[in-house]
Design a protein around this motif. Structure first.
Motif, short mmCIF file in Angstrom:
data_model
loop_
_atom_site.label_atom_id
_atom_site.label_comp_id
_atom_site.label_asym_id
_atom_site.label_seq_id
_atom_site.Cartn_x
_atom_site.Cartn_y
_atom_site.Cartn_z
N UNK A 81 6.88 21.11 10.04
CA UNK A 81 6.34 22.38 9.53
C UNK A 81 4.94 22.61 10.09
N UNK A 82 4.12 21.58 10.06
CA UNK A 82 2.75 21.71 10.59
C UNK A 82 2.76 21.98 12.09
N UNK A 85 6.02 32.08 12.84
CA UNK A 85 5.69 32.85 11.64
C UNK A 85 6.36 32.32 10.38
N UNK A 86 7.38 31.45 10.55
CA UNK A 86 8.13 30.91 9.42
C UNK A 86 8.90 29.70 9.92
N UNK A 88 7.73 19.04 0.95
CA UNK A 88 7.97 20.24 1.74
C UNK A 88 7.11 21.39 1.21
N UNK A 89 7.10 21.54 -0.09
CA UNK A 89 6.30 22.62 -0.69
C UNK A 89 4.82 22.46 -0.33
N UNK A 115 0.15 24.36 2.67
CA UNK A 115 -0.94 24.04 3.59
C UNK A 115 -0.93 24.98 4.80
N UNK A 116 0.24 25.28 5.33
CA UNK A 116 0.36 26.08 6.55
C UNK A 116 0.46 27.57 6.29
N UNK A 117 0.84 27.94 5.07
CA UNK A 117 1.07 29.34 4.77
C UNK A 117 2.39 29.87 5.29
#
Length: 255
Positions: free
Chosen positions: A20-21, A29-30, A44-45, A50-52
């Protein structure tokens, strides 16, 4: 266009939080994933916070992969297991604020399989609706998944209409649809009212979108012209590192 990194393939050598990071650092963007269940949803949450980034989707479990399973929802003899997988996926999605769950049909055929799939999807939609979660179904091509129940967009549309639930949508994977039936632009346009997510990869090798026989610059522009704004899912395989395959994304970011 906005783009989502499918972490089932991209940065698959990293833990999901690290992937994710990495997707954030690369400019996606996602994100979306396949089967996150070996990772704590709280981890995961935390990475998403952290990344938005938002997690756009995840899959129900396939069943016993060692026995050749690739989904459960169309298997008449596995209804209890299919519904347990649906419950698990919705529960996980709620913790990470993921708004879509792909319910995998599995290898099956015939009227019993159709009726079982419709019944299980009806159950999935009823369980997901109170949490504003969309249920997705995805046709898979016969080269990669021979014998998969949901094997073209016409069948997917018939199933969606049979279930008749507002939160059941089509996952339109350009790679699979091109191999199954082609004519991508017309199919995207005609099916747009039913589409809940779009994915892409090159054809025929399922690599990055700047390779192969499909002109994705044209496809992306066509989708944008239809007013579709949800990030498109980059679900492609690669050799080497994910970073080596991202020229298509860098060009869009700098051009």
């Amino acid at each position: 266009m906005k783009f989502s990194a499918n972490l089932g393939f991209l940065w698959a050598d990293r833990s999901l939080p690290d992937a994710i990071r990495a997707a954030k650092a690369a400019g996606f963007d996602a994100v979306e994933c396949h089967w996150p269940y070996d990772t704590s949803p709280e981890d995961i949450r935390a990475a998403l916070t952290q990344t938005g980034l938002a997690m756009l989707g995840l899959n129900t479990r396939r069943g016993d992969v060692s026995a050749g399973f690739n989904g459960l929802a169309a298997l008449p003899e596995h209804v209890d297991e299919a519904r347990a997988a649906i419950d698990e996926a919705i529960s996980y999605a709620r913790v990470i604020d993921c708004k879509s769950v792909h319910v995998m049909a599995g290898f099956a055929n015939g009227r019993d399989a159709h009726d079982t799939f419709v019944a299980n999807l009806t159950y999935a939609c009823s369980q997901a609706a109170p949490h504003d979660i969309t249920i997705l179904i995805e046709p898979l091509n016969a080269y990669d998944a021979p014998g998969y129940f949901l094997n073209d967009t016409a069948l997917a549309l018939a199933v969606i209409k049979a279930v008749n639930a507002a939160n059941l949508k089509l996952m339109f994977d350009c790679y699979h649809v091109q191999l199954i039936e082609g004519d991508l632009t017309h199919r995207i346009e005609n099916l747009m009212p039913y589409i809940g997510h779009i994915q892409f990869a090159s054809v025929p090798d399922r690599g990055p979108p700047d390779e192969g026989e499909v002109n994705y610059e044209h496809i992306f522009a066509f989708i944008a012209a239809l007013g579709y704004t949800t990030p498109l899912g980059a679900e492609y395989k690669h050799n080497g590192t994910t970073e080596d395959t991202l020229n298509w994304l860098r060009i869009r970011q700098t051009g």
